[in-house]
Write a protein that holds these residues in place. Structure first.
Motif, PDB file in Angstrom:
ATOM      1  N   LEU A  89       0.819  -1.216   0.000  1.00  0.00           N
ATOM      2  CA  LEU A  89       0.000   0.000   0.000  1.00  0.00           C
ATOM      3  C   LEU A  89       0.851   1.263   0.000  1.00  0.00           C
ATOM      4  O   LEU A  89       0.326   2.362  -0.200  1.00  0.00           O
ATOM      5  N   GLY A  90       2.137   1.115   0.257  1.00  0.00           N
ATOM      6  CA  GLY A  90       3.046   2.252   0.179  1.00  0.00           C
ATOM      7  C   GLY A  90       2.992   3.209   1.343  1.00  0.00           C
ATOM      8  O   GLY A  90       3.536   4.315   1.265  1.00  0.00           O
ATOM      9  N   TRP A  91       2.355   2.804   2.437  1.00  0.00           N
ATOM     10  CA  TRP A  91       2.249   3.759   3.543  1.00  0.00           C
ATOM     11  C   TRP A  91       3.179   3.401   4.699  1.00  0.00           C
ATOM     12  O   TRP A  91       3.667   2.286   4.809  1.00  0.00           O
ATOM     13  N   SER A  92       3.420   4.364   5.556  1.00  0.00           N
ATOM     14  CA  SER A  92       4.177   4.139   6.786  1.00  0.00           C
ATOM     15  C   SER A  92       3.734   5.156   7.826  1.00  0.00           C
ATOM     16  O   SER A  92       3.480   6.321   7.505  1.00  0.00           O
ATOM     17  N   GLY A  93       3.598   4.679   9.057  1.00  0.00           N
ATOM     18  CA  GLY A  93       3.262   5.554  10.177  1.00  0.00           C
ATOM     19  C   GLY A  93       1.934   6.282  10.060  1.00  0.00           C
ATOM     20  O   GLY A  93       1.838   7.453  10.427  1.00  0.00           O
ATOM     21  N   VAL A  94       0.906   5.595   9.593  1.00  0.00           N
ATOM     22  CA  VAL A  94      -0.410   6.233   9.425  1.00  0.00           C
ATOM     23  C   VAL A  94      -1.235   6.052  10.698  1.00  0.00           C
ATOM     24  O   VAL A  94      -1.561   4.921  11.071  1.00  0.00           O
ATOM     25  N   PRO A  95      -1.610   7.149  11.375  1.00  0.00           N
ATOM     26  CA  PRO A  95      -2.422   7.044  12.602  1.00  0.00           C
ATOM     27  C   PRO A  95      -3.891   6.786  12.254  1.00  0.00           C
ATOM     28  O   PRO A  95      -4.772   7.607  12.517  1.00  0.00           O
ATOM     29  N   LEU A  96      -4.141   5.624  11.700  1.00  0.00           N
ATOM     30  CA  LEU A  96      -5.435   5.337  11.087  1.00  0.00           C
ATOM     31  C   LEU A  96      -6.576   5.342  12.095  1.00  0.00           C
ATOM     32  O   LEU A  96      -7.690   5.795  11.789  1.00  0.00           O
ATOM     33  N   ARG A  97      -6.324   4.838  13.287  1.00  0.00           N
ATOM     34  CA  ARG A  97      -7.399   4.807  14.292  1.00  0.00           C
ATOM     35  C   ARG A  97      -7.886   6.211  14.617  1.00  0.00           C
ATOM     36  O   ARG A  97      -9.100   6.469  14.618  1.00  0.00           O
ATOM     37  N   ASP A  98      -6.968   7.121  14.869  1.00  0.00           N
ATOM     38  CA  ASP A  98      -7.363   8.492  15.207  1.00  0.00           C
ATOM     39  C   ASP A  98      -8.053   9.169  14.036  1.00  0.00           C
ATOM     40  O   ASP A  98      -9.024   9.928  14.220  1.00  0.00           O
ATOM     41  N   MET A  99      -7.581   8.911  12.835  1.00  0.00           N
ATOM     42  CA  MET A  99      -8.190   9.526  11.650  1.00  0.00           C
ATOM     43  C   MET A  99      -9.621   9.025  11.453  1.00  0.00           C
ATOM     44  O   MET A  99     -10.529   9.801  11.123  1.00  0.00           O
ATOM     45  N   LEU A 100      -9.826   7.733  11.668  1.00  0.00           N
ATOM     46  CA  LEU A 100     -11.173   7.177  11.526  1.00  0.00           C
ATOM     47  C   LEU A 100     -12.101   7.663  12.630  1.00  0.00           C
ATOM     48  O   LEU A 100     -13.272   7.971  12.377  1.00  0.00           O
ATOM     49  N   THR A 101     -11.590   7.718  13.844  1.00  0.00           N
ATOM     50  CA  THR A 101     -12.411   8.215  14.951  1.00  0.00           C
ATOM     51  C   THR A 101     -12.901   9.629  14.669  1.00  0.00           C
ATOM     52  O   THR A 101     -14.080   9.961  14.885  1.00  0.00           O
ATOM     53  N   ALA A 102     -11.997  10.462  14.161  1.00  0.00           N
ATOM     54  CA  ALA A 102     -12.375  11.842  13.840  1.00  0.00           C
ATOM     55  C   ALA A 102     -13.406  11.881  12.718  1.00  0.00           C
ATOM     56  O   ALA A 102     -14.371  12.651  12.765  1.00  0.00           O
ATOM     57  N   ARG A 103     -13.220  11.035  11.699  1.00  0.00           N
ATOM     58  CA  ARG A 103     -14.128  11.048  10.548  1.00  0.00           C
ATOM     59  C   ARG A 103     -15.496  10.468  10.894  1.00  0.00           C
ATOM     60  O   ARG A 103     -16.518  10.839  10.294  1.00  0.00           O
ATOM     61  N   LEU A 104     -15.528   9.577  11.887  1.00  0.00           N
ATOM     62  CA  LEU A 104     -16.776   8.883  12.218  1.00  0.00           C
ATOM     63  C   LEU A 104     -17.471   9.451  13.450  1.00  0.00           C
ATOM     64  O   LEU A 104     -18.254   8.766  14.112  1.00  0.00           O
ATOM     65  N   GLY A 105     -17.184  10.683  13.775  1.00  0.00           N
ATOM     66  CA  GLY A 105     -17.919  11.353  14.842  1.00  0.00           C
ATOM     67  C   GLY A 105     -17.508  10.954  16.242  1.00  0.00           C
ATOM     68  O   GLY A 105     -18.297  11.094  17.185  1.00  0.00           O
ATOM     69  N   GLY A 106     -16.295  10.436  16.395  1.00  0.00           N
ATOM     70  CA  GLY A 106     -15.784  10.146  17.736  1.00  0.00           C
ATOM     71  C   GLY A 106     -16.050   8.755  18.256  1.00  0.00           C
ATOM     72  O   GLY A 106     -15.744   8.465  19.422  1.00  0.00           O
ATOM     73  N   ILE A 107     -16.582   7.856  17.427  1.00  0.00           N
ATOM     74  CA  ILE A 107     -16.839   6.491  17.917  1.00  0.00           C
ATOM     75  C   ILE A 107     -15.510   5.759  18.126  1.00  0.00           C
ATOM     76  O   ILE A 107     -14.505   6.083  17.491  1.00  0.00           O
ATOM     77  N   PRO A 108     -15.474   4.761  19.015  1.00  0.00           N
ATOM     78  CA  PRO A 108     -14.243   3.996  19.214  1.00  0.00           C
ATOM     79  C   PRO A 108     -13.913   3.158  17.986  1.00  0.00           C
ATOM     80  O   PRO A 108     -14.808   2.633  17.317  1.00  0.00           O
ATOM     81  N   VAL A 109     -12.622   3.050  17.695  1.00  0.00           N
ATOM     82  CA  VAL A 109     -12.157   2.306  16.522  1.00  0.00           C
ATOM     83  C   VAL A 109     -11.056   1.337  16.950  1.00  0.00           C
ATOM     84  O   VAL A 109     -10.141   1.710  17.688  1.00  0.00           O
TER      85      VAL A 109
END
Length: 310
Positions: A89-109
């Motif tokens: 996927l070519g990525w490194s060090g992506v804070p995916l959990r925090d990004m998803l939490t922010a995008r999904l209105g603060g739900i736990p991920v």
């Protein structure tokens, strides 16, 4: 209807679902990962897909998702919720959990590793249901493993437990991308069999499924290629059995689609090799390509249960 978002991110495609409390699939969807557009575009695709699932659940069930679970390939720091590295996927060090939490209105991920997440599903609701100790091994482009203990997948001290594909089975053998030679996945993965059969048959487009068909037709070249892979896989499995003493070995991935063409000689080869070890049951995976998605949903429900108990 209480539900969670489940998302399984692959190298070429993403599988997603809304999943109810009893692991029932309430809604399923798929999208391209879009890796040809670069790692930032992949992350954007994941966030957009998750947001679309949230909107669908709100419209369909009248409430927000309770949580989300996401399975990704590569190295994953589940504690910090970071996708550390994924070559495909070519990525490194992506804070995916925090990004998803922010995008999904603060739900736990919850963020998980794709193979371990698939193993979680196979262990709880698939081929390993009822087994207190199991090893899940998908034989695809590579080989990895998920170690199941009492319904939980063991991640290891550094998040890399189960990397059985990089156990050296044939010292000094074929070079592996990990830097070693003779690794199990260079001998017994679906891609390894495809390469070996393409060379043996003289057809550069031939793959592992073609090899299995040729084995069934009695082609001696295919039988030789297939047996070499089975022998290597049996050596790797006996090593795993010796270390882990699983009650069940669950074999999935593209190579397992050959059915008894794989499982009959594999069971025989493992049985020939064990001495003092207790022979485990060797079974095909039951959930197919939905395992990662179902496992991601289970991660989300587990996260909610942990928060409630805390």
């Amino acid at each position: 209807m209480r539900h969670v978002i489940a998302l399984d991110v692959g190298g070429t495609g993403m599988k997603a679902a809304l999943i109810g409390p009893d692991a029932e699939l309430l809604h399923e969807a798929r999208r391209d990962t879009g890796r040809d557009r670069g790692p930032d575009a992949v992350v954007a695709s994941i966030l957009d897909f998750a947001a679309a699932l949230r909107a669908h659940g709100l419209a369909e069930f009248g409430e927000e998702p309770a949580a989300a679970g996401v399975a990704v390939p590569g190295i994953v720091d589940t504690e910090k919720g970071v996708a550390v590295y994924a070559a495909n996927l070519g990525w490194s060090g992506v804070p995916l959990r925090d990004m998803l939490t922010a995008r999904l209105g603060g739900i736990p991920v919850a963020l998980g590793h794709d193979v371990r997440t698939g193993g979680l599903a196979e262990g709880r609701v698939g081929a390993g249901r009822g087994a207190d100790r199991f090893l899940f091994m998908p034989l695809g482009t590579g080989i990895a493993g998920a170690i199941g203990i009492n319904g939980v997948i063991e991640p290891g001290a550094h998040g890399s437990a189960g990397e059985i594909g990089h156990v050296v089975i044939r010292p000094g053998g074929i070079p592996c991308g990990c830097g070693q030679r003779g690794c199990l996945e260079r001998l017994a993965s679906a891609s390894a069999v495809s390469l070996a059969w393409a060379a043996a048959s003289g057809d550069p487009k031939a793959d592992a499924a073609d090899c299995a068909s040729a084995v069934e037709a009695g082609d001696p070249r295919a039988v030789a290629v297939w047996q070499e892979a089975v022998d290597a896989l049996a050596d790797g499995l006996v090593m795993a059995v010796t270390l882990l003493d699983p009650r069940t070995l669950i074999i999935g991935g593209g190579l397992a689609e050959a059915g008894e063409t794989l499982f009959a000689p594999l069971r025989a080869a493992v049985e020939e090799r064990v001495t003092f070890q207790k022979l485990p049951t060797i079974v095909p995976a039951a959930l197919g390509d939905t395992a990662g998605c179902l496992g991601a949903g289970l991660l989300a429900w587990d996260l909610l249960a942990t928060e409630v108990s805390a």
